[in-house]
Write an enzyme that holds these catalytic residues in place. Sequence first.
Site, PDB file in Angstrom:
ATOM      1  N   LYS A   1      21.182  31.001  38.033  1.00 41.00           N
ATOM      2  CA  LYS A   1      20.043  31.704  37.620  1.00 41.00           C
ATOM      3  C   LYS A   1      19.658  32.986  38.550  1.00 41.00           C
ATOM      4  CE  LYS A   1      17.311  28.333  35.152  1.00 41.00           C
ATOM      5  NZ  LYS A   1      15.979  27.606  34.858  1.00 41.00           N
TER       6      LYS A   1
ATOM      7  N   LYS B   1      26.324  25.235  27.922  1.00 35.59           N
ATOM      8  CA  LYS B   1      25.614  24.170  27.460  1.00 35.59           C
ATOM      9  C   LYS B   1      24.329  24.693  26.510  1.00 35.59           C
ATOM     10  CE  LYS B   1      21.997  23.882  30.955  1.00 35.59           C
ATOM     11  NZ  LYS B   1      21.125  23.531  31.826  1.00 35.59           N
TER      12      LYS B   1
ATOM     13  N   LYS C   1      17.489  26.123  26.220  1.00 30.78           N
ATOM     14  CA  LYS C   1      16.276  26.896  25.703  1.00 30.78           C
ATOM     15  C   LYS C   1      16.516  28.325  26.155  1.00 30.78           C
ATOM     16  CE  LYS C   1      14.132  23.493  28.195  1.00 30.78           C
ATOM     17  NZ  LYS C   1      12.846  22.739  28.606  1.00 30.78           N
TER      18      LYS C   1
HETATM   19  P1  TYM Z   1      15.035  20.838  31.556  1.00 37.19           P
HETATM   20  O1  TYM Z   1      13.787  21.224  31.133  1.00 37.19           O
HETATM   21  O2  TYM Z   1      16.063  21.665  31.674  1.00 37.19           O
HETATM   22  O3  TYM Z   1      15.665  19.827  30.566  1.00 37.19           O
HETATM   23  C1  TYM Z   1      15.105  18.437  30.404  1.00 37.19           C
HETATM   24  C2  TYM Z   1      16.162  17.322  30.179  1.00 37.19           C
HETATM   25  O4  TYM Z   1      17.193  17.783  29.465  1.00 37.19           O
HETATM   26  C3  TYM Z   1      18.496  17.480  29.872  1.00 37.19           C
HETATM   27  N1  TYM Z   1      19.248  18.691  28.957  1.00 37.19           N
HETATM   28  C4  TYM Z   1      20.360  18.225  28.572  1.00 37.19           C
HETATM   29  N2  TYM Z   1      21.041  17.096  28.538  1.00 37.19           N
HETATM   30  C5  TYM Z   1      22.397  17.260  27.825  1.00 37.19           C
HETATM   31  N3  TYM Z   1      22.872  18.314  27.407  1.00 37.19           N
HETATM   32  C6  TYM Z   1      22.115  19.514  27.308  1.00 37.19           C
HETATM   33  N4  TYM Z   1      22.449  20.708  26.754  1.00 37.19           N
HETATM   34  C7  TYM Z   1      20.969  19.766  28.044  1.00 37.19           C
HETATM   35  N5  TYM Z   1      19.996  20.515  28.338  1.00 37.19           N
HETATM   36  C8  TYM Z   1      18.986  20.057  28.923  1.00 37.19           C
HETATM   37  C9  TYM Z   1      18.332  17.824  31.342  1.00 37.19           C
HETATM   38  O5  TYM Z   1      19.280  17.285  31.986  1.00 37.19           O
HETATM   39  C10 TYM Z   1      16.946  17.251  31.743  1.00 37.19           C
HETATM   40  O6  TYM Z   1      17.066  15.934  32.007  1.00 37.19           O
HETATM   41  N6  TYM Z   1      14.669  20.491  36.503  1.00 37.19           N
HETATM   42  C11 TYM Z   1      14.364  19.622  35.167  1.00 37.19           C
HETATM   43  C12 TYM Z   1      12.957  19.186  35.124  1.00 37.19           C
HETATM   44  C13 TYM Z   1      12.615  18.185  36.099  1.00 37.19           C
HETATM   45  C14 TYM Z   1      12.942  16.975  36.492  1.00 37.19           C
HETATM   46  C15 TYM Z   1      12.168  16.476  37.445  1.00 37.19           C
HETATM   47  C16 TYM Z   1      13.701  16.042  35.744  1.00 37.19           C
HETATM   48  C17 TYM Z   1      11.610  18.662  36.917  1.00 37.19           C
HETATM   49  N7  TYM Z   1      11.315  17.546  37.865  1.00 37.19           N
HETATM   50  C18 TYM Z   1      12.349  15.363  38.081  1.00 37.19           C
HETATM   51  C19 TYM Z   1      14.129  14.923  36.338  1.00 37.19           C
HETATM   52  C20 TYM Z   1      13.272  14.452  37.517  1.00 37.19           C
HETATM   53  C21 TYM Z   1      14.554  20.658  34.167  1.00 37.19           C
HETATM   54  O7  TYM Z   1      14.593  21.826  33.980  1.00 37.19           O
HETATM   55  O8  TYM Z   1      15.089  19.788  32.932  1.00 37.19           O
END
Ligand code: TYM
Length: 340
Positions: free
Chosen positions: A114, A200, A203
């Site tokens: 990022k 991947k 969003k």
């Molecule tokens: P975020 O919001 O990007 O994504 C949410 C969840 O979706 C999964 N994910 C995917 N899995 C498979 N293929 C993909 N293309 C894909 N894109 C997203 C992510 O792995 C995630 O599980 N930092 C985290 C949010 C967060 C969090 C936490 C997660 C904040 N605190 C504590 C677990 C525990 C995030 O930005 O996920």
Amino acid sequence: MRVVSGIQPTGNLHLGNYLGAIRNWVRMQDSLGLDGQCLFFLADLHAISMPHDPAQLRRATREMAAAVLACGIDPARSVLFNQAQVPHHAELQWLLGGTARMGWLSRMTQWKDKAGKNREGQSVALFTYPVLQAADVLLYQATHVPVGEDQKQHLELARDIAQKFNNDFAAEGAPVFTLPEPIIPPAAARIMSLRDGAAKMSKSDPSDMSRINLTDDADTIMRKVKKAKTDADPLPEEPAGLAQRPEALNLVTIYAALADRAADDVLREFAGQGFGSFKPALGDLLVATLAPISARLRDLLDDQGALDQILADGARRAREIAHPTLDATYEALGLLRTAS
Ligand code: TYM
């Protein structure tokens, strides 16, 4: 067992989030019964690490809450809330800031991706983001954290922080934090973009054609699947035949995950056929899976008062669960707090 996970309320919930994470949240909630507890949250505090529009964040937080409920999270069985209503997250993040190391954070691939070449111009929050993520799970003594593959490194960091804190400040020998275990779905850990098998599904991809959103209607889903990048070869008999064909592999992975079948099994059915017949079958399966979810989502969005109530109730329960660990952390660090 205590299951904890979060999602950022930025943009739409997409198929990668659903197959990589949210579907597992629902499965864990449904199988846990009385043997444990699930907490799921909207990571709105994380969302301010990047430039954002306040009105849009407020709207997206409600929309993401509705999307998670539409996927099957039941507020009677799981605690659902947004971080901003539980100040313990931000407090614990600061308390862990003395333990996390600059070097650990500098090695995070999400930070490197990022920030790119412009590290100096990034927000401090983008750099310390993984410390907040560690606080998110350590605050609740999480034992299991269902996430997609891209979050694995952040959870390893959470374990490192917990371990170092426990070593440095164990309260009379008793560790303050539980070491959380990431739960990554073997089959759909990394759903890729429909336009590029090396990126991947995300969003933040500027092209909406790269992802399937849970709010897409049947025509949009069919159009996106038909336009998905593929190659001219027929499907092979075994997954090994897809090794050098990332786009084809991605579509087969999505089909297998949606149908709850092994990729070998899907290939046995479609071996020898081209994408002209595979894509319509995949599109039908996507529509059949997502249509009931988007119908529920529309209903939930119609009643904003009910959504806000669910988040307020969830936050109240989350604060109660978080309280003892936050107190123990202040205590272990020797921070004096006289009773008022
Ligand atoms: P975020 O919001 O990007 O994504 C949410 C969840 O979706 C999964 N994910 C995917 N899995 C498979 N293929 C993909 N293309 C894909 N894109 C997203 C992510 O792995 C995630 O599980 N930092 C985290 C949010 C967060 C969090 C936490 C997660 C904040 N605190 C504590 C677990 C525990 C995030 O930005 O996920």
